[in-house]
Design a protein around this motif. Structure first.
Motif, mmCIF file in Angstrom:
data_model
loop_
_atom_site.group_PDB
_atom_site.id
_atom_site.type_symbol
_atom_site.label_atom_id
_atom_site.label_comp_id
_atom_site.label_asym_id
_atom_site.label_seq_id
_atom_site.Cartn_x
_atom_site.Cartn_y
_atom_site.Cartn_z
ATOM 1 N N LYS A 233 0.832 -1.204 0.000
ATOM 2 C CA LYS A 233 0.000 0.000 0.000
ATOM 3 C C LYS A 233 0.870 1.259 0.000
ATOM 4 O O LYS A 233 0.607 2.218 -0.738
ATOM 5 C CB LYS A 233 -0.925 0.012 1.217
ATOM 6 N N LEU A 234 1.898 1.253 0.834
ATOM 7 C CA LEU A 234 2.789 2.413 0.911
ATOM 8 C C LEU A 234 3.529 2.630 -0.403
ATOM 9 O O LEU A 234 3.732 3.774 -0.833
ATOM 10 C CB LEU A 234 3.786 2.228 2.057
ATOM 11 N N ILE A 235 3.928 1.534 -1.042
ATOM 12 C CA ILE A 235 4.622 1.650 -2.331
ATOM 13 C C ILE A 235 3.698 2.258 -3.381
ATOM 14 O O ILE A 235 4.074 3.194 -4.102
ATOM 15 C CB ILE A 235 5.136 0.272 -2.792
ATOM 16 N N TYR A 236 2.483 1.734 -3.467
ATOM 17 C CA TYR A 236 1.524 2.276 -4.429
ATOM 18 C C TYR A 236 1.238 3.750 -4.148
ATOM 19 O O TYR A 236 1.183 4.575 -5.067
ATOM 20 C CB TYR A 236 0.215 1.481 -4.383
ATOM 21 N N PHE A 237 1.047 4.057 -2.876
ATOM 22 C CA PHE A 237 0.737 5.443 -2.508
ATOM 23 C C PHE A 237 1.885 6.370 -2.894
ATOM 24 O O PHE A 237 1.670 7.444 -3.465
ATOM 25 C CB PHE A 237 0.470 5.533 -1.002
ATOM 26 N N GLY A 238 3.111 5.950 -2.589
ATOM 27 C CA GLY A 238 4.275 6.766 -2.912
ATOM 28 C C GLY A 238 4.468 6.944 -4.408
ATOM 29 O O GLY A 238 4.768 8.050 -4.883
ATOM 30 N N LEU A 239 4.289 5.858 -5.162
ATOM 31 C CA LEU A 239 4.413 5.959 -6.620
ATOM 32 C C LEU A 239 3.370 6.915 -7.191
ATOM 33 O O LEU A 239 3.651 7.679 -8.119
ATOM 34 C CB LEU A 239 4.251 4.574 -7.251
ATOM 35 N N GLY A 240 2.173 6.873 -6.612
ATOM 36 C CA GLY A 240 1.120 7.776 -7.074
ATOM 37 C C GLY A 240 1.441 9.231 -6.792
ATOM 38 O O GLY A 240 1.145 10.110 -7.605
ATOM 39 N N ILE A 241 2.048 9.489 -5.637
ATOM 40 C CA ILE A 241 2.461 10.860 -5.311
ATOM 41 C C ILE A 241 3.483 11.358 -6.327
ATOM 42 O O ILE A 241 3.380 12.477 -6.852
ATOM 43 C CB ILE A 241 3.063 10.931 -3.887
ATOM 44 N N VAL A 242 4.467 10.504 -6.614
ATOM 45 C CA VAL A 242 5.492 10.874 -7.604
ATOM 46 C C VAL A 242 4.846 11.130 -8.967
ATOM 47 O O VAL A 242 5.162 12.110 -9.648
ATOM 48 C CB VAL A 242 6.564 9.767 -7.711
ATOM 49 N N GLY A 243 3.929 10.245 -9.352
ATOM 50 C CA GLY A 243 3.247 10.420 -10.631
ATOM 51 C C GLY A 243 2.419 11.686 -10.675
ATOM 52 O O GLY A 243 2.387 12.389 -11.699
ATOM 53 N N THR A 244 1.745 12.002 -9.571
ATOM 54 C CA THR A 244 0.929 13.215 -9.518
ATOM 55 C C THR A 244 1.794 14.465 -9.621
ATOM 56 O O THR A 244 1.429 15.434 -10.304
ATOM 57 C CB THR A 244 0.102 13.248 -8.215
ATOM 58 N N ILE A 245 2.943 14.444 -8.962
ATOM 59 C CA ILE A 245 3.873 15.574 -9.085
ATOM 60 C C ILE A 245 4.346 15.705 -10.530
ATOM 61 O O ILE A 245 4.455 16.810 -11.077
ATOM 62 C CB ILE A 245 5.068 15.393 -8.129
ATOM 63 N N GLY A 246 4.605 14.555 -11.166
ATOM 64 C CA GLY A 246 5.003 14.579 -12.576
ATOM 65 C C GLY A 246 3.923 15.176 -13.462
ATOM 66 O O GLY A 246 4.203 15.975 -14.364
ATOM 67 N N VAL A 247 2.672 14.800 -13.199
ATOM 68 C CA VAL A 247 1.550 15.363 -13.957
ATOM 69 C C VAL A 247 1.458 16.868 -13.731
ATOM 70 O O VAL A 247 1.191 17.641 -14.661
ATOM 71 C CB VAL A 247 0.232 14.667 -13.563
ATOM 72 N N ASN A 248 1.701 17.296 -12.495
ATOM 73 C CA ASN A 248 1.668 18.727 -12.198
ATOM 74 C C ASN A 248 2.770 19.479 -12.940
ATOM 75 O O ASN A 248 2.569 20.614 -13.389
ATOM 76 C CB ASN A 248 1.811 18.957 -10.692
ATOM 77 N N MET A 249 3.935 18.849 -13.074
ATOM 78 C CA MET A 249 5.012 19.479 -13.839
ATOM 79 C C MET A 249 4.621 19.610 -15.311
ATOM 80 O O MET A 249 4.894 20.634 -15.955
ATOM 81 C CB MET A 249 6.302 18.667 -13.707
ATOM 82 N N ILE A 250 3.970 18.576 -15.834
ATOM 83 C CA ILE A 250 3.489 18.649 -17.217
ATOM 84 C C ILE A 250 2.459 19.765 -17.348
ATOM 85 O O ILE A 250 2.424 20.491 -18.350
ATOM 86 C CB ILE A 250 2.886 17.296 -17.647
ATOM 87 N N ARG A 251 1.636 19.921 -16.325
ATOM 88 C CA ARG A 251 0.622 20.982 -16.301
ATOM 89 C C ARG A 251 1.279 22.355 -16.415
ATOM 90 O O ARG A 251 0.903 23.165 -17.275
ATOM 91 C CB ARG A 251 -0.170 20.874 -14.996
#
Length: 314
Positions: A233-251
């Motif tokens: 769960k922690l791994i998935y949550f952390g990967l999602g945070i990283v991905g969301t930050i990446g999406v924000n950078m694309i934004r």
């Protein structure tokens, strides 16, 4: 055979959203603080989590939720007949600066409460493990709108803190890809591209910080109901945070690209800005959740085929 009462229950929950979509389609904007577009995504969450359940909802419980649905529809209609004006006029009493966030906030509060109450009537306390994502998305959106209402622009320090780092990273990317000239000071970008100069001041909502909060709430609720080990769960949550930050950078990068390569007209840029973030974030959220479901489903089937018990939900 389909669970008929469950389908009726989904229809009752969906009825205020469907009504608003039919009666007031112009109110469904993808912009997070300018419309009801989030209602649709919340409904998708609810439907996705309820479809296929074997739980039987009694007729009495179904009937008891109908008046609540009617009350929400009455609220939506009332907005067109003076209620919205009353909400707008009350903004001054609370020293509200961003009145649009203030008005949409109440829509999400009302819809969030309705969906939570409806699910709790249908499933009791179990609703938080059965279908938490939709109502949490609605309540999370209401929280974000309230923060934008009472702490506009850069007045909320903790959320604004990370913005200069995102801005500096974006400036570096613009220069690396040679899209134009870009410099930064704190949360301000100075851009010069094909259509002349443009200055962009980035606040935490435009940087997508709100999407990290929404992701955390929805993903937290989603992982809560999954029967997988805490570490996964922690791994998935952390990967999602990283991905969301990446999406924000694309934004942020896309907003800069639009100013550098498409137009510096403030009105056209603002139209693009109003939808760019949600077009990127919400599909990413759905895709990431889908990937997690697929991976864990395959893992569960493999464990069952090998005669292993699934890990405890802890």
């Amino acid at each position: 055979m389909q669970n008929k009462n469950l389908m009726i229950g989904i229809a009752i929950i969906a009825s205020p959203i469907v009504f608003a979509l039919i009666a007031f389609p112009d109110s469904f904007s993808l912009s997070w603080n300018q419309g009801r577009g989030g209602f649709i995504f919340a409904l998708v969450f609810v439907v996705a989590e309820l479809i296929g359940l074997k739980i039987i909802i009694s007729k009495k419980r179904l009937i008891s939720v109908i008046p609540l649905s009617v009350a929400v529809i009455t609220y939506l209609v009332g907005l067109e007949y003076g209620l919205r004006d009353y909400i707008l006029s009350s903004a001054e009493s609370f020293n509200v600066q961003l009145i649009y966030s203030w008005t949409w906030m109440w829509d999400f509060i009302v819809m969030g409460i309705f969906v939570m109450v409806a699910l709790s009537i249908f499933f009791g306390k179990r609703w938080i493990r059965i279908a938490p994502a939709g109502p949490i998305f609605l309540v999370g959106s209401a929280i974000i709108l309230s923060l934008d209402t009472f702490f506009p622009y850069d007045s909320l320090g903790p959320l604004q803190y990370v913005v200069p780092y995102l801005v500096q990273t974006n400036v570096w990317l613009v220069n690396v890809f040679d899209l134009g000239t870009a410099t930064a000071r704190d949360n301000i970008m100075f851009l010069k591209g094909d259509f002349g100069p443009m200055v962009l001041q980035v606040f935490w909502p435009s940087a997508g910080v709100h999407s990290i909060i929404i992701y955390s709430l929805v993903m937290g609720a989603f992982l809560l109901k999954m029967n997988i080990h805490r570490n996964r769960k922690l791994i998935y949550f952390g990967l999602g945070i990283v991905g969301t930050i990446g999406v924000n950078m694309i934004r942020i990068f896309s907003l800069s690209w639009y100013a550098l390569k498409v137009t510096t007209d403030a009105k056209q840029w603002e139209e693009f800005h109003s939808v760019a973030g949600e077009i990127m974030f919400l599909p990413w959220l759905f895709v990431f959740l889908l990937i997690v479901i697929i991976l864990e489903t395959k893992r569960l089937k493999k464990s069952e085929s090998e005669g292993k018990l699934p890990p405890k939900n802890n």
